[in-house]
Design a protein around this motif. Structure first.
Motif, mmCIF file in Angstrom:
data_model
loop_
_atom_site.group_PDB
_atom_site.id
_atom_site.type_symbol
_atom_site.label_atom_id
_atom_site.label_comp_id
_atom_site.label_asym_id
_atom_site.label_seq_id
_atom_site.Cartn_x
_atom_site.Cartn_y
_atom_site.Cartn_z
ATOM 1 N N VAL A 106 -13.379 -2.671 -3.812
ATOM 2 C CA VAL A 106 -11.930 -2.550 -3.601
ATOM 3 C C VAL A 106 -11.593 -3.278 -2.307
ATOM 4 C CG1 VAL A 106 -10.059 -0.935 -3.056
ATOM 5 C CG2 VAL A 106 -11.692 -0.401 -4.886
ATOM 6 N N LEU A 107 -10.548 -4.104 -2.334
ATOM 7 C CA LEU A 107 -10.149 -4.865 -1.157
ATOM 8 C C LEU A 107 -9.025 -4.198 -0.372
ATOM 9 C CD1 LEU A 107 -10.105 -8.422 -2.781
ATOM 10 C CD2 LEU A 107 -12.004 -7.229 -1.682
ATOM 11 N N LEU A 108 -8.188 -3.425 -1.073
ATOM 12 C CA LEU A 108 -6.985 -2.863 -0.461
ATOM 13 C C LEU A 108 -6.606 -1.582 -1.178
ATOM 14 C CD1 LEU A 108 -4.219 -3.337 1.252
ATOM 15 C CD2 LEU A 108 -3.401 -4.397 -0.855
ATOM 16 N N ALA A 109 -6.256 -0.557 -0.409
ATOM 17 C CA ALA A 109 -5.635 0.658 -0.940
ATOM 18 C C ALA A 109 -4.212 0.698 -0.399
ATOM 19 C CB ALA A 109 -6.399 1.902 -0.515
ATOM 20 N N VAL A 110 -3.271 1.092 -1.249
ATOM 21 C CA VAL A 110 -1.851 1.117 -0.879
ATOM 22 C C VAL A 110 -1.292 2.512 -1.083
ATOM 23 C CG1 VAL A 110 0.445 0.206 -1.405
ATOM 24 C CG2 VAL A 110 -1.566 -1.269 -1.634
ATOM 25 N N GLU A 111 -0.530 2.977 -0.122
ATOM 26 C CA GLU A 111 0.250 4.213 -0.269
ATOM 27 C C GLU A 111 1.677 3.924 0.143
ATOM 28 O OE1 GLU A 111 -0.788 6.856 -1.717
ATOM 29 O OE2 GLU A 111 -2.973 6.772 -1.514
ATOM 30 N N VAL A 112 2.607 4.482 -0.611
ATOM 31 C CA VAL A 112 4.036 4.447 -0.303
ATOM 32 C C VAL A 112 4.434 5.894 -0.071
ATOM 33 C CG1 VAL A 112 6.337 3.851 -1.135
ATOM 34 C CG2 VAL A 112 4.367 2.421 -1.785
ATOM 35 N N THR A 113 5.013 6.193 1.080
ATOM 36 C CA THR A 113 5.323 7.586 1.391
ATOM 37 C C THR A 113 6.347 8.146 0.418
ATOM 38 O OG1 THR A 113 7.031 6.965 2.987
ATOM 39 C CG2 THR A 113 4.817 7.361 3.850
ATOM 40 N N SER A 114 6.195 9.446 0.191
ATOM 41 C CA SER A 114 7.149 10.198 -0.611
ATOM 42 C C SER A 114 7.973 11.045 0.343
ATOM 43 C CB SER A 114 6.411 11.102 -1.595
ATOM 44 O OG SER A 114 5.637 10.341 -2.482
ATOM 45 N N TYR A 115 9.089 11.493 -0.126
ATOM 46 C CA TYR A 115 9.924 12.342 0.722
ATOM 47 C C TYR A 115 9.522 13.793 0.496
ATOM 48 C CZ TYR A 115 12.706 8.109 1.267
ATOM 49 O OH TYR A 115 13.115 6.828 1.543
ATOM 50 N N ASP A 116 8.333 14.157 0.987
ATOM 51 C CA ASP A 116 7.883 15.539 0.880
ATOM 52 C C ASP A 116 7.285 15.977 2.207
ATOM 53 O OD1 ASP A 116 5.131 14.817 1.015
ATOM 54 O OD2 ASP A 116 5.014 14.598 -1.145
ATOM 55 N N SER A 117 7.040 17.276 2.316
ATOM 56 C CA SER A 117 6.595 17.829 3.595
ATOM 57 C C SER A 117 5.165 17.460 3.956
ATOM 58 C CB SER A 117 6.741 19.351 3.572
ATOM 59 O OG SER A 117 5.925 19.897 2.537
ATOM 60 N N ASP A 118 4.348 17.052 2.993
ATOM 61 C CA ASP A 118 2.944 16.779 3.279
ATOM 62 C C ASP A 118 2.636 15.300 3.487
ATOM 63 O OD1 ASP A 118 0.371 17.866 3.750
ATOM 64 O OD2 ASP A 118 -0.265 17.149 1.778
ATOM 65 N N THR A 119 3.630 14.428 3.374
ATOM 66 C CA THR A 119 3.352 12.987 3.476
ATOM 67 C C THR A 119 2.773 12.610 4.833
ATOM 68 O OG1 THR A 119 4.171 10.819 2.803
ATOM 69 C CG2 THR A 119 5.593 12.086 4.283
ATOM 70 N N ASP A 120 3.181 13.292 5.903
ATOM 71 C CA ASP A 120 2.659 12.954 7.227
ATOM 72 C C ASP A 120 1.151 13.171 7.275
ATOM 73 O OD1 ASP A 120 2.944 12.234 10.072
ATOM 74 O OD2 ASP A 120 2.334 14.308 10.404
ATOM 75 N N ASN A 121 0.719 14.332 6.890
ATOM 76 C CA ASN A 121 -0.703 14.650 6.920
ATOM 77 C C ASN A 121 -1.484 13.811 5.905
ATOM 78 O OD1 ASN A 121 -2.898 16.231 7.939
ATOM 79 N ND2 ASN A 121 -2.912 17.270 5.972
ATOM 80 N N ARG A 122 -0.982 13.725 4.699
ATOM 81 C CA ARG A 122 -1.703 13.057 3.607
ATOM 82 C C ARG A 122 -1.787 11.541 3.803
ATOM 83 N NH1 ARG A 122 1.470 14.638 -0.262
ATOM 84 N NH2 ARG A 122 2.694 12.737 -0.199
ATOM 85 N N ASP A 123 -0.643 10.867 3.906
ATOM 86 C CA ASP A 123 -0.616 9.400 3.922
ATOM 87 C C ASP A 123 -0.900 8.787 5.281
ATOM 88 O OD1 ASP A 123 0.009 9.432 1.217
ATOM 89 O OD2 ASP A 123 2.167 9.332 1.568
ATOM 90 N N ARG A 124 -0.507 9.474 6.357
ATOM 91 C CA ARG A 124 -0.658 8.894 7.693
ATOM 92 C C ARG A 124 -1.954 9.314 8.383
ATOM 93 N NH1 ARG A 124 4.905 10.955 7.960
ATOM 94 N NH2 ARG A 124 6.270 9.271 7.257
ATOM 95 N N ARG A 125 -2.577 10.408 7.945
ATOM 96 C CA ARG A 125 -3.785 10.894 8.630
ATOM 97 C C ARG A 125 -5.008 10.955 7.712
ATOM 98 N NH1 ARG A 125 -0.538 15.509 11.889
ATOM 99 N NH2 ARG A 125 0.650 14.048 13.149
#
Length: 194
Positions: A106-125
């Motif tokens: 795999v060369l790249l993983a992509v995440e697009v944030t969702s407007y939910d309460s867990d996006t900070d912990n899940r996508d950013r950390r």
């Protein structure tokens, strides 16, 4: 501790995969850091951003495919399971693989944030840590809350995460470094935020 929290903390990967197989189509489950995570169903703007990236990848790297919905085995010591919004890999790379594939190649993983309460912990950390530990060369986070794109590169497999990060505001041009080698003009992302 609740019974569910206690059960989740003792859950094996096999038990998680059995639960994930039985989940309704409207729910996406992931198993990161020994915890079950529920990923919010994507909205139209979220899906449009992913398709925007699919088109860019096809235009600049037709030798690669951007898979949506492909599960990855991440977290060597935690036996994690993540389902990135996009996974860039060589053409037909996942042919013959099951729902949860090894991230090698795999060369790249992509995440697009969702407007939910867990996006900070899940996508950013948690996700940068898991993807870096798995050795995925580049992690791209499209953050709709801050209207930024963050490119994580140079994974640190031992410590988890990435050694290098670059954040740009929507509207700026960003480079997805080698082995991806794609330059993205992010101006149109301004149209897909609240």
């Amino acid at each position: 501790m609740t019974v569910m929290a206690e059960r989740t903390s003792q859950m094996s990967v096999e038990e998680f995969e059995e639960i994930a197989l039985g989940a309704p189509e409207t729910v996406t489950l992931e198993f990161i850091n020994g915890r079950i995570e529920v990923k919010q169903v994507a909205d139209g703007d979220h899906n449009t951003i992913v398709q925007w990236l699919v088109r860019r990848c096809m235009q600049f790297r037709p030798d690669l495919d951007l898979y949506t919905g492909q599960g990855l085995k991440v977290g060597a010591y935690r036996q994690g399971r993540a389902r990135p919004d996009g996974v860039l890999a060589p053409e037909a790379h996942f042919a013959g693989h099951g729902e949860w594939a090894d991230p090698q190649g795999v060369l790249l993983a992509v995440e697009v944030t969702s407007y939910d309460s867990d996006t900070d912990n899940r996508d950013r950390r948690e996700k940068p840590s898991a993807y870096g530990e798995a050795g995925i060369p580049v992690y791209l986070l499209v953050d709709r809350d801050s209207c930024t794109v963050t490119v994580h590169s140079n994974p640190d497999r031992e410590a988890g995460g990435y050694r290098d990060t670059h954040t740009a505001k929507f509207g700026e041009t960003v480079l997805l470094p080698d082995p991806v080698g794609i330059e993205l003009d992010t101006e149109s992302l301004k149209n897909y935020v609240r």
